[in-house]
Design a protein around this motif. Structure first.
Motif, PDB file in Angstrom:
ATOM      1  N   ALA A 154       0.975  -1.122   0.107  1.00 33.73           N
ATOM      2  CA  ALA A 154       0.025   0.190  -0.053  1.00 33.73           C
ATOM      3  C   ALA A 154       0.754   1.277  -0.048  1.00 33.73           C
ATOM      4  O   ALA A 154       0.629   2.238  -0.686  1.00 33.73           O
ATOM      5  CB  ALA A 154      -0.895  -0.067   1.339  1.00 33.73           C
ATOM      6  N   VAL A 155       1.909   1.205   0.715  1.00 37.53           N
ATOM      7  CA  VAL A 155       2.984   2.413   0.781  1.00 37.53           C
ATOM      8  C   VAL A 155       4.585   1.799   0.867  1.00 37.53           C
ATOM      9  O   VAL A 155       4.692   0.603   1.395  1.00 37.53           O
ATOM     10  CB  VAL A 155       2.796   3.235   2.010  1.00 37.53           C
ATOM     11  N   VAL A 156       5.360   2.362   0.041  1.00 40.27           N
ATOM     12  CA  VAL A 156       6.631   2.152   0.050  1.00 40.27           C
ATOM     13  C   VAL A 156       7.477   3.321   0.168  1.00 40.27           C
ATOM     14  O   VAL A 156       7.034   4.394  -0.072  1.00 40.27           O
ATOM     15  CB  VAL A 156       7.040   1.365  -1.193  1.00 40.27           C
ATOM     16  N   THR A 157       8.530   3.361   1.379  1.00 41.43           N
ATOM     17  CA  THR A 157       9.322   4.162   1.657  1.00 41.43           C
ATOM     18  C   THR A 157      10.676   3.767   1.582  1.00 41.43           C
ATOM     19  O   THR A 157      11.060   2.827   1.560  1.00 41.43           O
ATOM     20  CB  THR A 157       8.823   4.815   2.879  1.00 41.43           C
ATOM     21  N   THR A 158      11.509   4.788   1.284  1.00 44.74           N
ATOM     22  CA  THR A 158      13.039   4.647   1.501  1.00 44.74           C
ATOM     23  C   THR A 158      13.781   5.877   2.194  1.00 44.74           C
ATOM     24  O   THR A 158      13.111   7.024   2.124  1.00 44.74           O
ATOM     25  CB  THR A 158      13.493   4.191   0.289  1.00 44.74           C
ATOM     26  N   VAL A 159      15.057   5.720   2.046  1.00 41.46           N
ATOM     27  CA  VAL A 159      15.825   6.778   2.943  1.00 41.46           C
ATOM     28  C   VAL A 159      16.324   8.090   2.232  1.00 41.46           C
ATOM     29  O   VAL A 159      16.733   8.807   2.601  1.00 41.46           O
ATOM     30  CB  VAL A 159      16.977   6.028   3.436  1.00 41.46           C
ATOM     31  N   GLY A 160      16.319   8.121   0.658  1.00 44.92           N
ATOM     32  CA  GLY A 160      16.673   8.953   0.003  1.00 44.92           C
ATOM     33  C   GLY A 160      16.262   8.892  -1.424  1.00 44.92           C
ATOM     34  O   GLY A 160      15.753   7.953  -2.065  1.00 44.92           O
ATOM     35  N   GLY A 161      16.272  10.152  -2.309  1.00 41.30           N
ATOM     36  CA  GLY A 161      15.788  10.281  -3.444  1.00 41.30           C
ATOM     37  C   GLY A 161      16.780   9.279  -4.640  1.00 41.30           C
ATOM     38  O   GLY A 161      15.891   8.848  -5.230  1.00 41.30           O
ATOM     39  N   GLU A 162      17.714   9.252  -4.296  1.00 43.02           N
ATOM     40  CA  GLU A 162      18.586   8.400  -5.566  1.00 43.02           C
ATOM     41  C   GLU A 162      18.226   6.848  -5.376  1.00 43.02           C
ATOM     42  O   GLU A 162      17.872   6.166  -6.331  1.00 43.02           O
ATOM     43  CB  GLU A 162      20.103   8.442  -5.413  1.00 43.02           C
ATOM     44  N   ILE A 163      18.079   6.422  -3.979  1.00 46.03           N
ATOM     45  CA  ILE A 163      17.672   5.117  -3.837  1.00 46.03           C
ATOM     46  C   ILE A 163      16.198   4.762  -4.306  1.00 46.03           C
ATOM     47  O   ILE A 163      15.897   4.072  -4.864  1.00 46.03           O
ATOM     48  CB  ILE A 163      17.928   4.828  -2.499  1.00 46.03           C
ATOM     49  N   ALA A 164      15.190   5.966  -4.192  1.00 43.06           N
ATOM     50  CA  ALA A 164      13.724   5.638  -4.354  1.00 43.06           C
ATOM     51  C   ALA A 164      13.802   5.852  -6.017  1.00 43.06           C
ATOM     52  O   ALA A 164      13.056   4.760  -6.601  1.00 43.06           O
ATOM     53  CB  ALA A 164      12.920   7.079  -4.091  1.00 43.06           C
ATOM     54  N   GLU A 165      14.670   6.451  -6.815  1.00 42.92           N
ATOM     55  CA  GLU A 165      14.573   6.429  -8.282  1.00 42.92           C
ATOM     56  C   GLU A 165      15.286   4.946  -8.645  1.00 42.92           C
ATOM     57  O   GLU A 165      14.711   4.501  -9.729  1.00 42.92           O
ATOM     58  CB  GLU A 165      15.793   7.331  -9.029  1.00 42.92           C
ATOM     59  N   LEU A 166      16.141   4.271  -7.740  1.00 37.79           N
ATOM     60  CA  LEU A 166      16.608   2.910  -8.278  1.00 37.79           C
ATOM     61  C   LEU A 166      15.478   2.028  -8.002  1.00 37.79           C
ATOM     62  O   LEU A 166      15.372   1.317  -9.168  1.00 37.79           O
ATOM     63  CB  LEU A 166      17.648   2.396  -7.331  1.00 37.79           C
ATOM     64  N   TYR A 167      14.427   2.041  -7.333  1.00 36.01           N
ATOM     65  CA  TYR A 167      13.373   1.385  -6.856  1.00 36.01           C
ATOM     66  C   TYR A 167      12.322   1.360  -8.111  1.00 36.01           C
ATOM     67  O   TYR A 167      11.788   0.635  -8.618  1.00 36.01           O
ATOM     68  CB  TYR A 167      12.701   1.250  -5.567  1.00 36.01           C
ATOM     69  N   PHE A 168      12.159   2.783  -8.494  1.00 27.58           N
ATOM     70  CA  PHE A 168      11.472   2.928  -9.727  1.00 27.58           C
ATOM     71  C   PHE A 168      11.941   2.270 -10.974  1.00 27.58           C
ATOM     72  O   PHE A 168      11.035   1.650 -11.669  1.00 27.58           O
ATOM     73  CB  PHE A 168      11.122   4.562  -9.825  1.00 27.58           C
ATOM     74  N   ARG A 169      13.187   2.444 -11.159  1.00 25.91           N
ATOM     75  CA  ARG A 169      13.656   2.034 -12.685  1.00 25.91           C
ATOM     76  C   ARG A 169      13.815   0.484 -12.695  1.00 25.91           C
ATOM     77  O   ARG A 169      13.254  -0.269 -13.384  1.00 25.91           O
ATOM     78  CB  ARG A 169      14.791   2.530 -12.621  1.00 25.91           C
ATOM     79  N   ARG A 170      13.905  -0.088 -11.350  1.00 25.01           N
ATOM     80  CA  ARG A 170      14.022  -1.613 -11.338  1.00 25.01           C
ATOM     81  C   ARG A 170      12.619  -2.246 -10.942  1.00 25.01           C
ATOM     82  O   ARG A 170      12.323  -3.323 -11.656  1.00 25.01           O
ATOM     83  CB  ARG A 170      14.942  -1.938 -10.165  1.00 25.01           C
ATOM     84  N   PHE A 171      11.815  -1.697 -10.119  1.00 23.40           N
ATOM     85  CA  PHE A 171      10.618  -2.570  -9.839  1.00 23.40           C
ATOM     86  C   PHE A 171       9.274  -1.618 -10.212  1.00 23.40           C
ATOM     87  O   PHE A 171       8.240  -2.309 -10.015  1.00 23.40           O
ATOM     88  CB  PHE A 171      10.572  -2.797  -8.630  1.00 23.40           C
ATOM     89  N   GLY A 172       9.407  -0.433 -10.618  1.00 20.06           N
ATOM     90  CA  GLY A 172       8.081   0.342 -10.977  1.00 20.06           C
ATOM     91  C   GLY A 172       7.428   0.952 -10.099  1.00 20.06           C
ATOM     92  O   GLY A 172       6.360   1.106 -10.101  1.00 20.06           O
ATOM     93  N   VAL A 173       8.147   1.110  -8.974  1.00 19.79           N
ATOM     94  CA  VAL A 173       7.529   1.576  -7.838  1.00 19.79           C
ATOM     95  C   VAL A 173       8.293   2.681  -7.196  1.00 19.79           C
ATOM     96  O   VAL A 173       9.616   2.598  -6.890  1.00 19.79           O
ATOM     97  CB  VAL A 173       7.214   0.332  -6.541  1.00 19.79           C
ATOM     98  N   LEU A 174       7.800   3.768  -7.191  1.00 27.99           N
ATOM     99  CA  LEU A 174       8.483   5.122  -6.571  1.00 27.99           C
ATOM    100  C   LEU A 174       8.282   5.249  -5.202  1.00 27.99           C
ATOM    101  O   LEU A 174       7.027   5.768  -4.951  1.00 27.99           O
ATOM    102  CB  LEU A 174       8.025   6.333  -7.345  1.00 27.99           C
ATOM    103  N   PRO A 175       9.145   5.119  -4.192  1.00 31.94           N
ATOM    104  CA  PRO A 175       8.681   5.134  -2.667  1.00 31.94           C
ATOM    105  C   PRO A 175       8.623   6.730  -2.479  1.00 31.94           C
ATOM    106  O   PRO A 175       9.485   7.418  -3.054  1.00 31.94           O
ATOM    107  CB  PRO A 175      10.029   4.538  -2.147  1.00 31.94           C
ATOM    108  N   ALA A 176       8.024   6.993  -1.377  1.00 30.32           N
ATOM    109  CA  ALA A 176       8.293   7.932  -0.742  1.00 30.32           C
ATOM    110  C   ALA A 176       9.560   8.289   0.030  1.00 30.32           C
ATOM    111  O   ALA A 176       9.865   7.120   0.776  1.00 30.32           O
ATOM    112  CB  ALA A 176       6.852   8.373   0.179  1.00 30.32           C
ATOM    113  N   VAL A 177      10.060   9.478   0.383  1.00 20.99           N
ATOM    114  CA  VAL A 177      11.409   9.675   0.847  1.00 20.99           C
ATOM    115  C   VAL A 177      11.134   9.978   2.510  1.00 20.99           C
ATOM    116  O   VAL A 177      10.548  11.086   2.489  1.00 20.99           O
ATOM    117  CB  VAL A 177      12.342  10.555   0.125  1.00 20.99           C
ATOM    118  N   MET A 178      11.679   8.960   3.228  1.00 22.27           N
ATOM    119  CA  MET A 178      11.833   9.456   4.488  1.00 22.27           C
ATOM    120  C   MET A 178      13.002   9.326   5.056  1.00 22.27           C
ATOM    121  O   MET A 178      13.588   8.226   5.256  1.00 22.27           O
ATOM    122  CB  MET A 178      10.836   8.449   5.327  1.00 22.27           C
ATOM    123  N   ARG A 179      13.729  10.468   5.127  1.00 18.62           N
ATOM    124  CA  ARG A 179      15.074  10.239   5.653  1.00 18.62           C
ATOM    125  C   ARG A 179      15.432   9.810   6.980  1.00 18.62           C
ATOM    126  O   ARG A 179      14.404   9.817   7.801  1.00 18.62           O
ATOM    127  CB  ARG A 179      15.844  11.823   5.641  1.00 18.62           C
TER     128      ARG A 179
END
Length: 383
Positions: A154-179
């Motif tokens: 339902a929600v995906v989060t990660t620690v930074g914008g660069e890693i969020a972009e990796l998840y989007f490119r690889r798995f099609g899911v763009l996490p919200a960034v929570m530092r």
């Protein structure tokens, strides 16, 4: 009462990100936690996974299945995961929080249709790719878990914008960034002592973080510089920490302290001048790290000395918090520290003081509240 299950196969009481997460979860319901070590503060129930039950399927059968790419068969087969599954299956929850990819299969097995919040603390497919067995056996399993479950979260989060972009490119899911920002601390910068530059570092004594660079740099600097280390022994039984102590060679300017709880770090670090951390880009997570310790340094009102790590450098440069070495060599670190004068250190400390609220957990807390309010409302509407 909303029933929330928070899964983190880590020693939760030493996991600052999860502790902050639980603090917000408690605002929305009754929290049951699963993890290693003692119960975190304020939870309704804690399922303590025995320390000798690892979180990965590293039994002979588990390793064989990993080698044969039979990933479905090992999703909840790791000893720690299987223990948690046995203790919790059949229980009903309104929300399940999965910290890190390794528990995604468990989270969905226990959710029973409840929404799952997947908090990816780092780029899961390359968590430990500097270890050959991880690279060959575990990394493909992490890819399987992310590919299978992140699109269902339902929600995906990660620690930074660069890693969020990796998840989007690889798995099609763009996490919200929570530092990994620390809570705001009401501290003031401490004046620099004449003729001294007090360096400090806190964190895990984890092989691959090149903590020996700090030791070698201080030993190459003049006697003004001291280094205090607040290190948590890693899962290697403290071998790397012992190696670091040996490398310090009894230098009286380098002092090893017992670790302190995350909540106590800013006040402890406040007595020093410069928070230091140079981590070479040995893998993707190191290259893109935006760690707890940077925000701890800010809350402690310290100047900062780091290497050219992408996300950290952006923060340090934007807020003018300290010096960035040209590269990760000892010589480059020495050069950057040699540029520090008492006046520059105090200016950086003042900048940290000015940025402390903006770089605190308050932003992340607001984001977490927004996400949770939506999830809890969505769940109540479907019941």
């Amino acid at each position: 009462m909303t029933r929330i299950l928070c899964i983190s196969l880590s020693p939760i009481n030493r996991d600052a990100r999860v502790l902050r997460q639980i603090e917000v979860l408690r605002e929305y319901g009754e929290v049951t936690t699963v993890g290693y070590g003692e119960a975190p503060p304020g939870v309704a129930e804690h399922i303590r996974v025995p320390d000798d039950r690892p979180s990965l399927p590293q039994t002979p059968l588990g390793v064989a299945r990993l080698a044969l790419r039979r990933f479905r068969a090992v999703e909840i087969a790791a000893p720690g995961v299987a223990y948690a599954h046995e203790r919790l299956r059949g229980r009903d929850f309104d929300l399940v929080v999965a910290n890190d990819a390794r528990v995604l299969g468990l989270a969905f097995a226990l959710a029973g249709g409840a929404p799952v919040w997947a908090d990816m603390h780092e780029w899961a497919p390359e968590e430990r790719t500097h270890v050959l067995s991880w690279r060959l056996l575990v990394a493909p399993f992490m890819v399987h878990l992310c590919r299978t479950y992140l699109p269902r979260a339902a929600v995906v989060t990660t620690v930074g914008g660069e890693i969020a972009e990796l998840y989007f490119r690889r798995f099609g899911v763009l996490p919200a960034v929570m530092r990994n920002a620390a809570p705001y601390s009401t501290l003031d910068p401490v004046p620099v002592q004449p003729g001294r530059v007090r360096l400090v570092h806190s964190g895990g004594a984890v092989f691959g973080r090149s903590l020996e660079t700090m030791i070698d740099a201080v030993r190459a600097l003049d006697d003004r510089f001291t280094l205090d280390l607040y290190l948590v022994p890693a899962a290697d039984g403290g071998r790397y920490l012992a190696q670091l102590k040996e490398r310090a060679g009894g230098d009286p300017r380098i002092v090893f302290h017992d670790p302190v709880p995350p909540a106590d770090l800013p006040a402890t670090l406040n007595a020093y001048d410069v928070g230091v951390f140079w981590i070479p880009p040995v893998h993707t997570n190191a290259r893109l790290t935006l760690p707890n310790k940077l925000f701890d340094f800010v809350q402690a009102r310290l100047a900062v000395a780091i290497g050219p790590t992408i996300e950290m450098q952006r923060v340090v440069t934007e807020y003018d918090l300290g010096v960035v070495s040209d590269d990760f060599s000892v010589d480059a670190c020495v050069r950057s520290l040699s540029m520090l004068t008492p006046e520059r250190i105090m200016a950086y400390k003042a900048n940290a003081h000015a940025a402390a609220l903006e770089l605190s957990f308050e932003r992340e807390r607001a984001l977490a509240r927004d996400l949770l309010a939506e999830l809890v409302t969505r769940r109540s509407e479907t019941q």
